[in-house]
Scaffold this motif. Structure first.
Motif, PDB file in Angstrom:
ATOM      1  N   MET A   1      76.492  36.262  56.992  1.00  0.00           N
ATOM      2  CA  MET A   1      76.883  35.410  58.122  1.00  0.00           C
ATOM      3  C   MET A   1      75.836  34.323  58.346  1.00  0.00           C
ATOM      4  O   MET A   1      74.633  34.591  58.311  1.00  0.00           O
ATOM      5  CB  MET A   1      77.037  36.251  59.388  1.00  0.00           C
ATOM      6  CG  MET A   1      78.184  37.261  59.346  1.00  0.00           C
ATOM      7  SD  MET A   1      78.276  38.234  60.856  1.00  0.00           S
ATOM      8  CE  MET A   1      78.662  36.962  62.051  1.00  0.00           C
ATOM      9  N   SER A   2      76.286  33.097  58.590  1.00  0.00           N
ATOM     10  CA  SER A   2      75.354  31.987  58.776  1.00  0.00           C
ATOM     11  C   SER A   2      74.907  31.839  60.221  1.00  0.00           C
ATOM     12  O   SER A   2      74.007  31.046  60.512  1.00  0.00           O
ATOM     13  CB  SER A   2      75.987  30.686  58.284  1.00  0.00           C
ATOM     14  OG  SER A   2      77.251  30.484  58.897  1.00  0.00           O
ATOM     15  N   VAL A   3      75.505  32.574  61.152  1.00  0.00           N
ATOM     16  CA  VAL A   3      75.040  32.678  62.531  1.00  0.00           C
ATOM     17  C   VAL A   3      75.087  34.149  62.915  1.00  0.00           C
ATOM     18  O   VAL A   3      76.120  34.788  62.780  1.00  0.00           O
ATOM     19  CB  VAL A   3      75.919  31.866  63.513  1.00  0.00           C
ATOM     20  CG1 VAL A   3      75.472  32.116  64.953  1.00  0.00           C
ATOM     21  CG2 VAL A   3      75.858  30.386  63.194  1.00  0.00           C
ATOM     22  N   THR A   4      73.952  34.677  63.344  1.00  0.00           N
ATOM     23  CA  THR A   4      73.922  36.071  63.757  1.00  0.00           C
ATOM     24  C   THR A   4      73.684  36.154  65.258  1.00  0.00           C
ATOM     25  O   THR A   4      73.062  35.265  65.852  1.00  0.00           O
ATOM     26  CB  THR A   4      72.829  36.858  63.024  1.00  0.00           C
ATOM     27  OG1 THR A   4      71.543  36.300  63.362  1.00  0.00           O
ATOM     28  CG2 THR A   4      73.031  36.784  61.519  1.00  0.00           C
ATOM     29  N   CYS A   5      74.186  37.207  65.866  1.00  0.00           N
ATOM     30  CA  CYS A   5      74.031  37.414  67.303  1.00  0.00           C
ATOM     31  C   CYS A   5      73.853  38.906  67.558  1.00  0.00           C
ATOM     32  O   CYS A   5      74.767  39.696  67.296  1.00  0.00           O
ATOM     33  CB  CYS A   5      75.247  36.884  68.065  1.00  0.00           C
ATOM     34  SG  CYS A   5      75.151  37.107  69.860  1.00  0.00           S
ATOM     35  N   ASN A   6      72.684  39.280  68.031  1.00  0.00           N
ATOM     36  CA  ASN A   6      72.381  40.677  68.324  1.00  0.00           C
ATOM     37  C   ASN A   6      71.840  40.795  69.738  1.00  0.00           C
ATOM     38  O   ASN A   6      71.040  39.962  70.175  1.00  0.00           O
ATOM     39  CB  ASN A   6      71.351  41.215  67.327  1.00  0.00           C
ATOM     40  CG  ASN A   6      71.852  41.164  65.891  1.00  0.00           C
ATOM     41  OD1 ASN A   6      72.784  41.876  65.528  1.00  0.00           O
ATOM     42  ND2 ASN A   6      71.253  40.321  65.073  1.00  0.00           N
ATOM     43  N   VAL A   7      72.276  41.836  70.442  1.00  0.00           N
ATOM     44  CA  VAL A   7      71.845  42.059  71.825  1.00  0.00           C
ATOM     45  C   VAL A   7      71.096  43.379  71.900  1.00  0.00           C
ATOM     46  O   VAL A   7      71.598  44.410  71.447  1.00  0.00           O
ATOM     47  CB  VAL A   7      73.044  42.082  72.787  1.00  0.00           C
ATOM     48  CG1 VAL A   7      72.566  42.313  74.225  1.00  0.00           C
ATOM     49  CG2 VAL A   7      73.839  40.785  72.704  1.00  0.00           C
ATOM     50  N   ALA A   8      69.893  43.330  72.466  1.00  0.00           N
ATOM     51  CA  ALA A   8      69.105  44.544  72.683  1.00  0.00           C
ATOM     52  C   ALA A   8      68.354  44.408  73.994  1.00  0.00           C
ATOM     53  O   ALA A   8      67.736  43.373  74.264  1.00  0.00           O
ATOM     54  CB  ALA A   8      68.123  44.761  71.532  1.00  0.00           C
ATOM     55  N   ASP A   9      68.443  45.431  74.821  1.00  0.00           N
ATOM     56  CA  ASP A   9      67.753  45.446  76.118  1.00  0.00           C
ATOM     57  C   ASP A   9      68.088  44.226  76.967  1.00  0.00           C
ATOM     58  O   ASP A   9      67.236  43.676  77.681  1.00  0.00           O
ATOM     59  CB  ASP A   9      66.240  45.532  75.912  1.00  0.00           C
ATOM     60  CG  ASP A   9      65.824  46.795  75.162  1.00  0.00           C
ATOM     61  OD1 ASP A   9      66.431  47.846  75.411  1.00  0.00           O
ATOM     62  OD2 ASP A   9      64.908  46.714  74.325  1.00  0.00           O
ATOM     63  N   GLY A  10      69.324  43.778  76.877  1.00  0.00           N
ATOM     64  CA  GLY A  10      69.790  42.674  77.703  1.00  0.00           C
ATOM     65  C   GLY A  10      69.434  41.294  77.188  1.00  0.00           C
ATOM     66  O   GLY A  10      69.815  40.295  77.784  1.00  0.00           O
ATOM     67  N   LEU A  25      73.904  22.508  59.240  1.00  0.00           N
ATOM     68  CA  LEU A  25      75.120  23.016  59.870  1.00  0.00           C
ATOM     69  C   LEU A  25      76.358  22.811  59.010  1.00  0.00           C
ATOM     70  O   LEU A  25      76.614  21.715  58.506  1.00  0.00           O
ATOM     71  CB  LEU A  25      75.328  22.324  61.213  1.00  0.00           C
ATOM     72  CG  LEU A  25      74.233  22.555  62.253  1.00  0.00           C
ATOM     73  CD1 LEU A  25      74.369  21.572  63.406  1.00  0.00           C
ATOM     74  CD2 LEU A  25      74.267  23.999  62.754  1.00  0.00           C
ATOM     75  N   THR A  26      77.153  23.857  58.900  1.00  0.00           N
ATOM     76  CA  THR A  26      78.461  23.797  58.273  1.00  0.00           C
ATOM     77  C   THR A  26      79.508  24.033  59.351  1.00  0.00           C
ATOM     78  O   THR A  26      79.189  24.460  60.466  1.00  0.00           O
ATOM     79  CB  THR A  26      78.597  24.884  57.197  1.00  0.00           C
ATOM     80  OG1 THR A  26      78.502  26.180  57.827  1.00  0.00           O
ATOM     81  CG2 THR A  26      77.513  24.749  56.131  1.00  0.00           C
ATOM     82  N   LEU A  27      80.758  23.784  59.037  1.00  0.00           N
ATOM     83  CA  LEU A  27      81.814  24.039  60.019  1.00  0.00           C
ATOM     84  C   LEU A  27      81.872  25.514  60.419  1.00  0.00           C
ATOM     85  O   LEU A  27      82.018  25.822  61.611  1.00  0.00           O
ATOM     86  CB  LEU A  27      83.163  23.564  59.463  1.00  0.00           C
ATOM     87  CG  LEU A  27      83.305  22.043  59.305  1.00  0.00           C
ATOM     88  CD1 LEU A  27      84.646  21.702  58.655  1.00  0.00           C
ATOM     89  CD2 LEU A  27      83.186  21.335  60.645  1.00  0.00           C
ATOM     90  N   PRO A  28      81.751  26.472  59.466  1.00  0.00           N
ATOM     91  CA  PRO A  28      81.715  27.877  59.889  1.00  0.00           C
ATOM     92  C   PRO A  28      80.538  28.187  60.821  1.00  0.00           C
ATOM     93  O   PRO A  28      80.670  29.009  61.737  1.00  0.00           O
ATOM     94  CB  PRO A  28      81.587  28.633  58.562  1.00  0.00           C
ATOM     95  CG  PRO A  28      82.229  27.752  57.559  1.00  0.00           C
ATOM     96  CD  PRO A  28      81.851  26.359  57.996  1.00  0.00           C
ATOM     97  N   MET A  29      79.389  27.529  60.616  1.00  0.00           N
ATOM     98  CA  MET A  29      78.263  27.760  61.520  1.00  0.00           C
ATOM     99  C   MET A  29      78.564  27.249  62.924  1.00  0.00           C
ATOM    100  O   MET A  29      78.226  27.898  63.923  1.00  0.00           O
ATOM    101  CB  MET A  29      77.009  27.084  60.974  1.00  0.00           C
ATOM    102  CG  MET A  29      76.426  27.760  59.751  1.00  0.00           C
ATOM    103  SD  MET A  29      75.004  26.863  59.077  1.00  0.00           S
ATOM    104  CE  MET A  29      73.734  27.267  60.277  1.00  0.00           C
ATOM    105  N   LEU A  30      79.193  26.080  63.006  1.00  0.00           N
ATOM    106  CA  LEU A  30      79.559  25.541  64.318  1.00  0.00           C
ATOM    107  C   LEU A  30      80.530  26.477  65.034  1.00  0.00           C
ATOM    108  O   LEU A  30      80.369  26.764  66.221  1.00  0.00           O
ATOM    109  CB  LEU A  30      80.170  24.155  64.168  1.00  0.00           C
ATOM    110  CG  LEU A  30      79.232  23.068  63.631  1.00  0.00           C
ATOM    111  CD1 LEU A  30      80.024  21.797  63.323  1.00  0.00           C
ATOM    112  CD2 LEU A  30      78.118  22.770  64.621  1.00  0.00           C
ATOM    113  N   ARG A  31      81.508  26.963  64.285  1.00  0.00           N
ATOM    114  CA  ARG A  31      82.455  27.909  64.893  1.00  0.00           C
ATOM    115  C   ARG A  31      81.753  29.203  65.269  1.00  0.00           C
ATOM    116  O   ARG A  31      82.078  29.820  66.301  1.00  0.00           O
ATOM    117  CB  ARG A  31      83.614  28.165  63.930  1.00  0.00           C
ATOM    118  CG  ARG A  31      84.549  26.967  63.758  1.00  0.00           C
ATOM    119  CD  ARG A  31      85.825  27.347  63.032  1.00  0.00           C
ATOM    120  NE  ARG A  31      85.598  27.615  61.628  1.00  0.00           N
ATOM    121  CZ  ARG A  31      85.738  26.732  60.645  1.00  0.00           C
ATOM    122  NH1 ARG A  31      86.106  25.492  60.922  1.00  0.00           N
ATOM    123  NH2 ARG A  31      85.525  27.069  59.394  1.00  0.00           N
ATOM    124  N   GLY A  32      80.784  29.615  64.453  1.00  0.00           N
ATOM    125  CA  GLY A  32      80.029  30.828  64.759  1.00  0.00           C
ATOM    126  C   GLY A  32      79.231  30.692  66.047  1.00  0.00           C
ATOM    127  O   GLY A  32      79.130  31.646  66.833  1.00  0.00           O
TER     128      GLY A  32
END
Length: 263
Positions: A1-10, A25-32
């Motif tokens: 994945m070209s954009v990652t999102c992880n949540v820990a301890d808020g 930036l690519t279009l999938p990254m913008l959408r991500g």
């Protein structure tokens, strides 16, 4: 994945993850980015967000070769959504303004073009002193069109915004701090961003959300409308559960343990 999102301890850690291309930036990254921002908006346990780039740079701007090799997809991406009033390019930056929690951008290496506009979508920016910043669209005969014109004018004033946009000059993180484009300079902006996120997480999530709404919706309003919005937000806060928690903890000299954000 070209954009990652992880949540820990808020704390949400959003990362541009295309280091081999300096996170161009690519279009999938913008959408991500759009998807990550909207998912975090619905997660009321999130207290703050840190946006950073993997590898040697924050973001070197748009990957023109990749993006414009898909003309149909680009055409779709530039059409605004009626509900939001932004297209995909703009929403990838402005979604962080809509998020009712503080967002901090940690910048190092290159921060060019679209990368600048993503950083400007955050509430706070921390950069290395030697990071390379540029509103680079002017080099290509373009203008910043990912919400950057409004953000630049808000932060540095209209004359400086015009200068940066028209010259496409490259300047350092130290210079970005001098002109007001960023709020802090540090050797390790990610660590500094996490420390700020941890500090913000000790405050009432409802108060943080109300403060952000107030600044975002009333920054350019007249006094009368601003004062009215202040009263509305304050009444809602004072009748909410997290205000009672904050007050009780303050009187007892204890650390408050807040409930998830109300709205």
């Amino acid at each position: 994945m070209s954009v990652t999102c992880n949540v820990a301890d808020g704390i949400a850690d959003v990362r541009l993850a295309r280091p081999e291309k300096l996170n161009a930036l690519t279009l999938p990254m913008l959408r991500g980015l759009v998807d990550a921002g909207r998912a975090l908006r619905s997660d009321r346990s999130v207290r703050a967000v840190v946006i950073s780039g993997a590898g040697d740079s924050f973001c070197a701007g748009l990957d023109f070769a990749e993006a414009f090799g898909q003309p149909r997809e680009v055409t779709k991406a530039v059409v605004p959504r009626p509900r939001w009033g932004t297209n995909t390019f703009q929403e990838a930056c402005w979604v962080w303004r809509r998020l009712p929690v503080p967002v901090i951008a940690a910048v190092h290496g290159h921060c060019f073009g679209g990368g600048v506009q993503i950083a400007l979508g955050a509430d706070f920016r921390i950069t290395t002193p030697d990071a390379r910043w540029s509103v680079l669209e002017g080099k290509w005969g373009l203008i910043p069109d990912m919400s950057g014109v409004r953000s630049l004018a808000q932060l540095v004033g209209i004359e400086q915004a015009k200068r940066l946009t028209m010259t496409a000059e490259i300047f350092s993180g130290d210079r970005a701090r001098e002109i007001g484009l960023v709020g802090a300079v540090g050797a390790d902006p990610y660590a500094d961003a996490r420390a700020l996120a941890d500090q913000l997480a000790t405050r009432s999530p409802d108060a943080l959300a109300a403060a952000k709404r107030l600044f975002e919706t009333r920054w350019n309003s007249g006094p009368r409308r601003t004062f009215a919005r202040e009263r509305i937000e304050q009444v809602r806060l004072m009748t909410g559960r997290n205000f009672k928690i904050a007050r009780a903890a303050a009187f007892a000299r204890q650390t408050p343990v807040y409930e998830p954000r109300g709205r």
